[in-house]
Design a protein around this motif. Structure first.
Motif, PDB file in Angstrom:
ATOM      1  N   ARG A  57      60.329 -56.844  56.942  1.00  0.00           N
ATOM      2  CA  ARG A  57      59.356 -56.153  56.079  1.00  0.00           C
ATOM      3  C   ARG A  57      59.728 -54.709  55.782  1.00  0.00           C
ATOM      4  O   ARG A  57      59.244 -54.125  54.814  1.00  0.00           O
ATOM      5  N   ASP A  58      60.543 -54.123  56.653  1.00  0.00           N
ATOM      6  CA  ASP A  58      60.879 -52.702  56.536  1.00  0.00           C
ATOM      7  C   ASP A  58      62.390 -52.515  56.577  1.00  0.00           C
ATOM      8  O   ASP A  58      63.123 -53.356  57.081  1.00  0.00           O
ATOM      9  N   ILE A  59      62.816 -51.353  56.068  1.00  0.00           N
ATOM     10  CA  ILE A  59      64.203 -50.916  56.183  1.00  0.00           C
ATOM     11  C   ILE A  59      64.185 -49.622  56.990  1.00  0.00           C
ATOM     12  O   ILE A  59      63.456 -48.687  56.662  1.00  0.00           O
ATOM     13  N   LEU A  60      64.967 -49.569  58.048  1.00  0.00           N
ATOM     14  CA  LEU A  60      65.151 -48.351  58.833  1.00  0.00           C
ATOM     15  C   LEU A  60      66.489 -47.756  58.427  1.00  0.00           C
ATOM     16  O   LEU A  60      67.477 -48.486  58.278  1.00  0.00           O
ATOM     17  N   ASP A  64      68.933 -37.260  54.981  1.00  0.00           N
ATOM     18  CA  ASP A  64      68.857 -35.808  55.191  1.00  0.00           C
ATOM     19  C   ASP A  64      67.831 -35.158  54.251  1.00  0.00           C
ATOM     20  O   ASP A  64      68.112 -34.161  53.611  1.00  0.00           O
ATOM     21  N   TYR A  65      66.635 -35.709  54.188  1.00  0.00           N
ATOM     22  CA  TYR A  65      65.616 -35.210  53.264  1.00  0.00           C
ATOM     23  C   TYR A  65      65.265 -33.735  53.482  1.00  0.00           C
ATOM     24  O   TYR A  65      65.016 -33.017  52.531  1.00  0.00           O
ATOM     25  N   GLN A  66      65.216 -33.286  54.721  1.00  0.00           N
ATOM     26  CA  GLN A  66      64.884 -31.883  55.005  1.00  0.00           C
ATOM     27  C   GLN A  66      66.110 -31.082  55.427  1.00  0.00           C
ATOM     28  O   GLN A  66      65.986 -30.032  56.036  1.00  0.00           O
ATOM     29  N   GLY A  67      67.305 -31.592  55.108  1.00  0.00           N
ATOM     30  CA  GLY A  67      68.533 -30.884  55.448  1.00  0.00           C
ATOM     31  C   GLY A  67      69.131 -31.304  56.781  1.00  0.00           C
ATOM     32  O   GLY A  67      70.232 -30.893  57.117  1.00  0.00           O
ATOM     33  N   ILE A  68      68.397 -32.112  57.573  1.00  0.00           N
ATOM     34  CA  ILE A  68      68.882 -32.649  58.836  1.00  0.00           C
ATOM     35  C   ILE A  68      68.635 -34.149  58.806  1.00  0.00           C
ATOM     36  O   ILE A  68      67.563 -34.600  58.403  1.00  0.00           O
ATOM     37  N   ILE A  71      65.774 -40.497  61.182  1.00  0.00           N
ATOM     38  CA  ILE A  71      65.548 -41.915  60.932  1.00  0.00           C
ATOM     39  C   ILE A  71      64.219 -42.070  60.196  1.00  0.00           C
ATOM     40  O   ILE A  71      63.212 -41.455  60.562  1.00  0.00           O
ATOM     41  N   HIS A  72      64.247 -42.902  59.155  1.00  0.00           N
ATOM     42  CA  HIS A  72      63.063 -43.159  58.335  1.00  0.00           C
ATOM     43  C   HIS A  72      62.820 -44.659  58.228  1.00  0.00           C
ATOM     44  O   HIS A  72      63.730 -45.454  58.413  1.00  0.00           O
ATOM     45  N   ARG A  73      61.580 -45.009  57.921  1.00  0.00           N
ATOM     46  CA  ARG A  73      61.227 -46.407  57.679  1.00  0.00           C
ATOM     47  C   ARG A  73      60.676 -46.526  56.263  1.00  0.00           C
ATOM     48  O   ARG A  73      59.763 -45.802  55.876  1.00  0.00           O
ATOM     49  N   LEU A  74      61.245 -47.451  55.501  1.00  0.00           N
ATOM     50  CA  LEU A  74      60.769 -47.746  54.158  1.00  0.00           C
ATOM     51  C   LEU A  74      60.080 -49.107  54.200  1.00  0.00           C
ATOM     52  O   LEU A  74      60.697 -50.101  54.586  1.00  0.00           O
ATOM     53  N   GLN A  75      58.798 -49.147  53.855  1.00  0.00           N
ATOM     54  CA  GLN A  75      58.063 -50.412  53.796  1.00  0.00           C
ATOM     55  C   GLN A  75      58.370 -51.070  52.453  1.00  0.00           C
ATOM     56  O   GLN A  75      58.086 -50.487  51.405  1.00  0.00           O
ATOM     57  N   SER A  78      55.236 -51.708  49.945  1.00  0.00           N
ATOM     58  CA  SER A  78      54.566 -50.570  49.310  1.00  0.00           C
ATOM     59  C   SER A  78      55.521 -49.498  48.797  1.00  0.00           C
ATOM     60  O   SER A  78      55.139 -48.672  47.971  1.00  0.00           O
ATOM     61  N   GLY A  79      56.744 -49.463  49.323  1.00  0.00           N
ATOM     62  CA  GLY A  79      57.679 -48.391  48.979  1.00  0.00           C
ATOM     63  C   GLY A  79      57.427 -47.120  49.764  1.00  0.00           C
ATOM     64  O   GLY A  79      58.122 -46.124  49.582  1.00  0.00           O
ATOM     65  N   GLU A  80      56.444 -47.138  50.662  1.00  0.00           N
ATOM     66  CA  GLU A  80      56.098 -45.955  51.454  1.00  0.00           C
ATOM     67  C   GLU A  80      57.211 -45.656  52.447  1.00  0.00           C
ATOM     68  O   GLU A  80      57.767 -46.553  53.083  1.00  0.00           O
ATOM     69  N   ILE A  81      57.551 -44.352  52.584  1.00  0.00           N
ATOM     70  CA  ILE A  81      58.587 -43.898  53.503  1.00  0.00           C
ATOM     71  C   ILE A  81      57.936 -43.049  54.585  1.00  0.00           C
ATOM     72  O   ILE A  81      57.142 -42.150  54.292  1.00  0.00           O
ATOM     73  N   GLU A  82      58.312 -43.334  55.827  1.00  0.00           N
ATOM     74  CA  GLU A  82      57.786 -42.592  56.975  1.00  0.00           C
ATOM     75  C   GLU A  82      58.959 -42.085  57.811  1.00  0.00           C
ATOM     76  O   GLU A  82      59.886 -42.843  58.106  1.00  0.00           O
ATOM     77  N   ARG A  83      58.931 -40.821  58.181  1.00  0.00           N
ATOM     78  CA  ARG A  83      59.962 -40.270  59.062  1.00  0.00           C
ATOM     79  C   ARG A  83      59.612 -40.663  60.494  1.00  0.00           C
ATOM     80  O   ARG A  83      58.491 -40.457  60.955  1.00  0.00           O
TER      81      ARG A  83
END
Length: 100
Positions: A57-60, A64-68, A71-75, A78-83
């Motif tokens: 269901r998710d992609i881990l 480097d969204y904030q320059g560092i 690991i993030h999870r993309l559902q 929904s397309g929602e991304i969580e750090r």
């Protein structure tokens, strides 16, 4: 250029880091039945090392969204991304499935 490929638990899809001229590194999903690619991300960040969650269901992945790199999870639904991490030096890889 396609890199860091993972196969979905049901064997029907691939997720990969994909570099395209003028677009950089993003994540993309390949439907193996149709042969069609779909974009999962489209940012100026570098997104790499994608892995399906055990239930598919998710992609881990690392980005480097904030320059560092963290690991993030993309559902996928929904397309929602969580750090998931908040490190100082960089997080690049998360194993999601046990290998028997």
């Amino acid at each position: 250029v396609i890199s860091h490929i993972d196969v979905s638990p049901d064997g029907g899809r691939l997720v990969a880091s994909r570099w395209r001229p003028g677009q950089g590194w993003d994540l993309a999903l390949l439907d193996l039945a149709s042969g069609e690619w779909s974009k999962l991300t489209h940012t100026t960040a570098i997104e790499n090392h994608p892995r399906f969650s055990e239930d598919g269901r998710d992609i881990l992945y690392s980005a480097d969204y904030q320059g560092i790199y963290n690991i993030h999870r993309l559902q996928l639904a929904s397309g929602e991304i969580e750090r998931l991490t908040n490190v100082i030096g960089g997080a690049f890889f998360r194993r999601c499935r046990r290998i028997s």
